[in-house]
Design a protein around this motif. Structure first.
Motif, short mmCIF file in Angstrom:
data_model
loop_
_atom_site.label_atom_id
_atom_site.label_comp_id
_atom_site.label_asym_id
_atom_site.label_seq_id
_atom_site.Cartn_x
_atom_site.Cartn_y
_atom_site.Cartn_z
N GLU A 71 0.84 -1.19 0.00
CA GLU A 71 0.00 0.00 0.00
C GLU A 71 0.88 1.24 0.00
O GLU A 71 1.80 1.37 0.80
CB GLU A 71 -0.91 0.00 1.23
N GLU A 72 0.59 2.18 -0.90
CA GLU A 72 1.33 3.44 -0.98
C GLU A 72 0.71 4.44 -0.02
O GLU A 72 -0.49 4.69 -0.04
CB GLU A 72 1.29 3.99 -2.40
N VAL A 73 1.56 5.02 0.84
CA VAL A 73 1.10 6.03 1.79
C VAL A 73 2.04 7.22 1.72
O VAL A 73 3.26 7.06 1.85
CB VAL A 73 1.07 5.48 3.23
N CYS A 98 2.11 -8.84 2.62
CA CYS A 98 1.54 -7.51 2.45
C CYS A 98 2.51 -6.49 3.02
O CYS A 98 3.58 -6.84 3.52
CB CYS A 98 0.17 -7.40 3.13
N GLY A 99 2.14 -5.22 2.96
CA GLY A 99 3.03 -4.21 3.52
C GLY A 99 2.69 -2.82 3.04
O GLY A 99 1.65 -2.58 2.42
N TRP A 100 3.61 -1.91 3.31
CA TRP A 100 3.40 -0.50 3.01
C TRP A 100 4.68 0.10 2.43
O TRP A 100 5.79 -0.23 2.86
CB TRP A 100 3.04 0.28 4.27
N THR A 101 4.52 0.99 1.48
CA THR A 101 5.60 1.86 1.04
C THR A 101 5.21 3.27 1.45
O THR A 101 4.27 3.86 0.90
CB THR A 101 5.80 1.78 -0.48
N ILE A 102 5.91 3.80 2.43
CA ILE A 102 5.61 5.13 2.98
C ILE A 102 6.56 6.13 2.33
O ILE A 102 7.79 5.99 2.42
CB ILE A 102 5.76 5.14 4.50
N ARG A 103 6.00 7.12 1.66
CA ARG A 103 6.81 8.10 0.94
C ARG A 103 6.66 9.47 1.60
O ARG A 103 5.58 10.07 1.56
CB ARG A 103 6.38 8.16 -0.52
N PRO A 104 7.74 9.98 2.18
CA PRO A 104 7.68 11.33 2.76
C PRO A 104 7.63 12.39 1.66
O PRO A 104 8.13 12.17 0.55
CB PRO A 104 8.98 11.43 3.56
N ARG A 158 9.99 1.39 3.61
CA ARG A 158 9.23 0.20 3.26
C ARG A 158 9.12 -0.75 4.45
O ARG A 158 10.12 -1.08 5.10
CB ARG A 158 9.87 -0.52 2.08
N VAL A 159 7.88 -1.20 4.70
CA VAL A 159 7.58 -2.16 5.77
C VAL A 159 6.77 -3.29 5.14
O VAL A 159 5.70 -3.04 4.56
CB VAL A 159 6.78 -1.50 6.91
N THR A 160 7.27 -4.54 5.26
CA THR A 160 6.55 -5.67 4.68
C THR A 160 6.36 -6.76 5.73
O THR A 160 7.16 -6.89 6.67
CB THR A 160 7.30 -6.27 3.47
N PHE A 161 5.29 -7.55 5.57
CA PHE A 161 4.95 -8.61 6.51
C PHE A 161 4.72 -9.90 5.72
O PHE A 161 4.00 -9.90 4.71
CB PHE A 161 3.70 -8.24 7.30
#
Length: 459
Positions: A71-73, A98-104, A158-161
């Motif tokens: 998921e892009e955040v 699953c996971g997240w890609t967090i973009r500042p 990036r955080v993945t599970f």
């Protein structure tokens, strides 16, 4: 062969041959399977829709359950995100990925991740993690809890599970908190030390620290003005931005300039990343509607008073007007700043003090001229007839006034963008006879905030 067998009551029943009975059974089984699949798909779609709705609601609240592959955040400073494993606090599913890609929004944003709940499968005797949370390439499982991870100067976090198919556990509940040292300790609309009288045109360096100039790359002669509104965005007119939009590599934005014949400390030439012209602006019209644009910079602006370093004198953003304010801007005292035209300017910032007027008065003044004043326009004339109005190179520049109520009193907020003046279209040393026309910013605040997004600015 089909035989006819009499039934009670005189009805006839059809008797099937054994091979035909087998075919009929197979066909019935296929139909049953299809019905089950369709039912499951319908149920899955409904569940997926409900899950999507839950995720959307959670996203608004700042909570993100691990449901998508990645998921892009997008985050700016001052954000708090809650990241949880699937089904938390119930056990997570088997074979999850699953996971997240967090973009500042910029490299200035600092991200800090910590977990208050972390229950995953223990690693094997060799130390391998079967179920793990991976943060920026590092795996965590079992009792190896990511208590506090802080990152700076990044474009992606990036955080993945991932889980296997053997055991499932409670999972994790983690929080990502963000900050921006460039904007956490500064204020918008703070005017610098005044070095002139209230009506004189001369101003001091950093007196209006949000002023910016559009110039050809590697030059210092402005052809339009602009204003800094956040650490990577400046505001100008659509007419000015049209010149830049499709040839952005040949232009740049000067921030922190005063006397452009010399490069002062804190002055920077910012390359342009992208130009956004209001979608309803039409350059072919003889009206001033929607004459507003945003320019996104490739690099961030370091603000005065930030924790990025000791910046005693430097740029600051101007405050934007309140969403529900400035619907009747009549008889307000305001200030426009800029560098004048390329022919007459000395390259030093000057100001003109103006007073706003109502639309009907402005329309009367412009009768017989080839300029149509729209409802979204704002008009203002110099307080003294001996003072000039704005010139060509000040088009796109900010019209500001002191905020008087609603919090932040004494700070300056931009109420207009210079769009047209009599002085900007003829010999500049003639005394102005017509009021200057500005784009009233209030109707465009939603477009501005939606375009700029989460980019940080001083409060």
């Amino acid at each position: 062969m089909i035989g006819v067998v009499p039934r009670s009551g005189g009805q006839l029943a059809t008797k099937l041959h054994p091979h035909q009975q087998s075919s009929w059974f197979c066909a019935s089984l296929v139909l049953l399977i299809v019905a089950v699949v369709l039912c499951r798909n319908t149920s899955t779609a409904a569940v997926s829709h409900r899950s999507s709705s839950r995720r959307h609601a959670a996203r608004v609240a700042g909570s993100h359950e691990c449901r998508q592959p990645l998921e892009e955040v997008v985050v700016g400073g001052g954000t708090s995100l809650i990241l949880t494993s699937p089904n938390f606090p119930a056990a997570y599913d088997y074979r999850t990925k699953c996971g997240w890609t967090i973009r500042p929004t910029s490299r200035n944003v600092v991200l800090a991740l910590s977990c208050d709940t972390f229950v995953l499968q223990e690693p094997s005797s060799s130390g391998e993690c079967s179920d793990f949370l991976k943060v920026q390439g590092f795996k965590y499982c079992g009792s190896n809890i990511p208590l506090s991870i802080t990152t700076t100067n990044i474009t992606r976090f990036r955080v993945t599970f991932k889980t296997n198919g053997q055991k499932n556990f409670k999972g994790f509940h983690c929080t990502v908190r963000t900050s921006n040292p460039n904007t956490d300790h500064c204020s918008c609309g703070v005017r610098g030390q005044a070095r002139s009288s209230p009506t004189q045109e001369r101003v001091g360096h950093w007196e209006f620290p949000w002023l910016a100039a559009l110039v050809k790359a590697k030059t210092s002669i402005p052809f339009c003005g602009a204003s800094v509104i956040s650490e990577r965005w400046v505001l100008t007119s659509a007419a000015c931005a049209e010149r830049v939009k499709y040839n952005k590599y040949n232009y740049e934005v000067i921030v922190g300039g005063h006397n452009l014949s010399v490069t002062a400390p804190g002055q920077t030439g910012q390359p342009i990343r992208k130009v956004f012209i209001h979608p309803r602006y039409n350059s072919g019209d003889a009206i001033t509607d929607n004459n507003v644009a945003l320019v996104q910079l490739k690099e961030v602006i370091v603000f005065r008073g930030s924790r990025m370093g000791v910046v005693k004198e430097g740029p600051l953003p101007v405050c934007l007007p309140d969403l529900d304010a400035h619907t009747n801007l009549t008889s307000y005292r305001a200030i426009l700043t800029g560098w004048g035209t390329g022919e007459e300017t000395t390259g030093v910032v000057r100001k003109v003090v103006v007073r706003t007027m109502n639309g009907s008065t402005c329309l009367q003044r412009y009768q017989g001229h080839n300029v149509s004043i729209s409802d979204s326009s704002l008009c203002a004339a110099p307080v003294s007839e001996t003072h000039r109005d704005f010139y060509k190179a000040e088009l796109g520049g900010p019209l500001v006034r002191v905020r008087e109520e609603g919090g932040g009193e004494g700070r300056y907020q931009q109420i207009g963008v210079a769009s047209f003046s009599d002085a900007s279209s003829r010999y500049p040393h003639q005394a102005p006879t017509l009021p200057g026309v500005y784009t009233n910013l209030a109707p465009y605040l939603r477009w501005i905030t939606n375009t700029v997004g989460l980019d940080n600015t001083c409060q």
